[in-house]
Motif scaffolding. Structure first.
Motif, PDB file in Angstrom:
ATOM      1  N   ALA A   1     -30.787   5.824  24.796  1.00 35.62           N
ATOM      2  CA  ALA A   1     -30.266   5.495  23.466  1.00 35.62           C
ATOM      3  C   ALA A   1     -29.970   4.009  23.378  1.00 35.62           C
ATOM      4  O   ALA A   1     -29.254   3.459  24.213  1.00 35.62           O
ATOM      5  CB  ALA A   1     -29.011   6.301  23.172  1.00 35.62           C
ATOM      6  N   PHE A   2     -30.513   3.393  22.380  1.00 35.90           N
ATOM      7  CA  PHE A   2     -30.235   1.997  22.057  1.00 35.90           C
ATOM      8  C   PHE A   2     -29.283   2.066  20.865  1.00 35.90           C
ATOM      9  O   PHE A   2     -29.704   2.303  19.730  1.00 35.90           O
ATOM     10  CB  PHE A   2     -31.544   1.275  21.692  1.00 35.90           C
ATOM     11  CG  PHE A   2     -31.419  -0.211  21.665  1.00 35.90           C
ATOM     12  CD1 PHE A   2     -31.339  -0.933  22.841  1.00 35.90           C
ATOM     13  CD2 PHE A   2     -31.399  -0.891  20.462  1.00 35.90           C
ATOM     14  CE1 PHE A   2     -31.231  -2.313  22.825  1.00 35.90           C
ATOM     15  CE2 PHE A   2     -31.295  -2.267  20.430  1.00 35.90           C
ATOM     16  CZ  PHE A   2     -31.213  -2.983  21.606  1.00 35.90           C
ATOM     17  N   LEU A   3     -27.979   1.912  21.125  1.00 37.10           N
ATOM     18  CA  LEU A   3     -26.969   2.162  20.099  1.00 37.10           C
ATOM     19  C   LEU A   3     -26.726   0.961  19.199  1.00 37.10           C
ATOM     20  O   LEU A   3     -26.647  -0.178  19.678  1.00 37.10           O
ATOM     21  CB  LEU A   3     -25.648   2.567  20.747  1.00 37.10           C
ATOM     22  CG  LEU A   3     -25.618   3.942  21.394  1.00 37.10           C
ATOM     23  CD1 LEU A   3     -24.241   4.196  22.011  1.00 37.10           C
ATOM     24  CD2 LEU A   3     -25.961   5.034  20.410  1.00 37.10           C
ATOM     25  N   PHE A   4     -26.566   1.245  17.941  1.00 34.44           N
ATOM     26  CA  PHE A   4     -26.153   0.279  16.923  1.00 34.44           C
ATOM     27  C   PHE A   4     -27.050  -0.963  16.902  1.00 34.44           C
ATOM     28  O   PHE A   4     -26.598  -2.069  16.617  1.00 34.44           O
ATOM     29  CB  PHE A   4     -24.681  -0.108  17.111  1.00 34.44           C
ATOM     30  CG  PHE A   4     -23.774   1.076  17.325  1.00 34.44           C
ATOM     31  CD1 PHE A   4     -23.765   2.136  16.431  1.00 34.44           C
ATOM     32  CD2 PHE A   4     -22.934   1.142  18.428  1.00 34.44           C
ATOM     33  CE1 PHE A   4     -22.933   3.240  16.633  1.00 34.44           C
ATOM     34  CE2 PHE A   4     -22.096   2.228  18.635  1.00 34.44           C
ATOM     35  CZ  PHE A   4     -22.100   3.275  17.727  1.00 34.44           C
ATOM     36  N   ASP A   5     -28.320  -0.760  17.218  1.00 34.43           N
ATOM     37  CA  ASP A   5     -29.312  -1.845  17.229  1.00 34.43           C
ATOM     38  C   ASP A   5     -28.862  -3.016  18.095  1.00 34.43           C
ATOM     39  O   ASP A   5     -29.166  -4.168  17.811  1.00 34.43           O
ATOM     40  CB  ASP A   5     -29.609  -2.338  15.809  1.00 34.43           C
ATOM     41  CG  ASP A   5     -30.278  -1.284  14.958  1.00 34.43           C
ATOM     42  OD1 ASP A   5     -31.092  -0.517  15.496  1.00 34.43           O
ATOM     43  OD2 ASP A   5     -29.983  -1.224  13.750  1.00 34.43           O
ATOM     44  N   LEU A   6     -28.124  -2.720  19.152  1.00 31.29           N
ATOM     45  CA  LEU A   6     -27.552  -3.791  19.958  1.00 31.29           C
ATOM     46  C   LEU A   6     -27.862  -3.679  21.444  1.00 31.29           C
ATOM     47  O   LEU A   6     -28.302  -4.646  22.056  1.00 31.29           O
ATOM     48  CB  LEU A   6     -26.032  -3.845  19.757  1.00 31.29           C
ATOM     49  CG  LEU A   6     -25.306  -4.950  20.477  1.00 31.29           C
ATOM     50  CD1 LEU A   6     -25.702  -6.310  19.906  1.00 31.29           C
ATOM     51  CD2 LEU A   6     -23.809  -4.762  20.356  1.00 31.29           C
ATOM     52  N   ALA A   7     -27.603  -2.513  22.033  1.00 27.33           N
ATOM     53  CA  ALA A   7     -27.722  -2.405  23.489  1.00 27.33           C
ATOM     54  C   ALA A   7     -27.908  -0.954  23.916  1.00 27.33           C
ATOM     55  O   ALA A   7     -27.652  -0.026  23.142  1.00 27.33           O
ATOM     56  CB  ALA A   7     -26.461  -2.972  24.150  1.00 27.33           C
ATOM     57  N   ASP A   8     -28.311  -0.797  25.164  1.00 23.57           N
ATOM     58  CA  ASP A   8     -28.425   0.520  25.766  1.00 23.57           C
ATOM     59  C   ASP A   8     -27.053   1.196  25.749  1.00 23.57           C
ATOM     60  O   ASP A   8     -26.020   0.532  25.901  1.00 23.57           O
ATOM     61  CB  ASP A   8     -28.919   0.367  27.212  1.00 23.57           C
ATOM     62  CG  ASP A   8     -29.203   1.699  27.859  1.00 23.57           C
ATOM     63  OD1 ASP A   8     -30.322   2.202  27.683  1.00 23.57           O
ATOM     64  OD2 ASP A   8     -28.289   2.232  28.525  1.00 23.57           O
ATOM     65  N   SER A   9     -27.054   2.512  25.581  1.00 19.06           N
ATOM     66  CA  SER A   9     -25.789   3.243  25.481  1.00 19.06           C
ATOM     67  C   SER A   9     -24.877   3.005  26.684  1.00 19.06           C
ATOM     68  O   SER A   9     -23.658   2.959  26.545  1.00 19.06           O
ATOM     69  CB  SER A   9     -26.042   4.735  25.301  1.00 19.06           C
ATOM     70  OG  SER A   9     -26.785   5.247  26.388  1.00 19.06           O
TER      71      SER A   9
ATOM     72  N   ALA B   1     -26.022  10.244  15.765  1.00 23.18           N
ATOM     73  CA  ALA B   1     -27.395  10.749  15.811  1.00 23.18           C
ATOM     74  C   ALA B   1     -28.312   9.653  16.344  1.00 23.18           C
ATOM     75  O   ALA B   1     -28.171   8.481  15.994  1.00 23.18           O
ATOM     76  CB  ALA B   1     -27.842  11.179  14.418  1.00 23.18           C
ATOM     77  N   SER B   2     -29.244  10.052  17.218  1.00 22.19           N
ATOM     78  CA  SER B   2     -30.165   9.091  17.812  1.00 22.19           C
ATOM     79  C   SER B   2     -31.528   9.752  17.979  1.00 22.19           C
ATOM     80  O   SER B   2     -31.703  10.936  17.685  1.00 22.19           O
ATOM     81  CB  SER B   2     -29.615   8.615  19.161  1.00 22.19           C
ATOM     82  OG  SER B   2     -30.297   7.478  19.604  1.00 22.19           O
ATOM     83  N   GLU B   3     -32.478   8.976  18.475  1.00 24.04           N
ATOM     84  CA  GLU B   3     -33.828   9.484  18.680  1.00 24.04           C
ATOM     85  C   GLU B   3     -34.464   8.722  19.839  1.00 24.04           C
ATOM     86  O   GLU B   3     -34.267   7.519  19.991  1.00 24.04           O
ATOM     87  CB  GLU B   3     -34.643   9.273  17.406  1.00 24.04           C
ATOM     88  CG  GLU B   3     -36.008   9.891  17.439  1.00 24.04           C
ATOM     89  CD  GLU B   3     -36.746   9.714  16.132  1.00 24.04           C
ATOM     90  OE1 GLU B   3     -37.785   9.046  16.153  1.00 24.04           O
ATOM     91  OE2 GLU B   3     -36.271  10.239  15.102  1.00 24.04           O
TER      92      GLU B   3
END
Length: 167
Positions: free
Chosen positions: A52-60, A144-146
């Motif tokens: 998951a790359f969260l919030f268009d910023l970094a890896d979870s 939610a992620s993909e």
């Protein structure tokens, strides 16, 4: 007899009218006041590998151990990533945050990136997660992620570490 039937019908209508569930505590902004840490991250979905790359910023993984500061009176705040591997860079981002009552009855936490020259009203997009549980000291947020076309949820557990709201 007609009066008895009408009164019974009226009683049924009023007793069955839709009301909002009181089992889920509706959050107030004051509940988040302070400094919080992401203490746990897990993935929910079909079995498999998740990235998951969260919030268009970094890896979870960069968010675990990261610090979030929430100031309730004006909805401002910030978060910092945690440098825990070669994958993560130290990063701090100022945000504007709020709650949104969704159509399904759940409360969502939403935020936008802001800065010295970027005001929240000028930012057209942001990020949302559904609050699964919230108290004065803990919040569980479902985002939610993909990955490779497969949807899944990232569950972030926040724990309050301080009442301090220093930016």
């Amino acid at each position: 007899m007609k009066k008895l039937i009408y009164m019974t019908l009226a009683l049924l209508v009023f007793s069955c009218s839709g009301t909002k569930s009181t089992t889920a505590k509706q959050p107030s902004k004051k509940m988040l006041k302070g400094t919080w840490e992401v203490s746990n991250i897990k993935f929910v979905g079909d079995k498999g590998l998740y990235k998951a790359f969260l919030f268009d910023l970094a890896d979870s993984s960069c968010f675990k151990g990261g610090e979030w500061v929430f100031i309730p009176n004006n909805g401002s705040g910030k978060f910092s990533t945690n440098v825990n591997s070669s994958v993560c860079e130290a990063y701090t981002q100022t945000i504007h945050w709020s709650f949104l009552e969704s159509a399904d009855g759940f409360t969502q936490f939403q935020f936008k990136y802001v800065g010295d020259d970027v005001k929240a009203k000028n930012v057209k997009s942001g990020y949302r997660g559904t609050i699964q549980e919230i108290s004065e000291n803990m919040m569980i947020l479902k985002v939610a992620s993909e990955y490779e076309g497969n949807p899944f949820d990232v569950i972030l557990t926040y724990n309050k570490t301080s009442d301090s709201i220093e930016m």
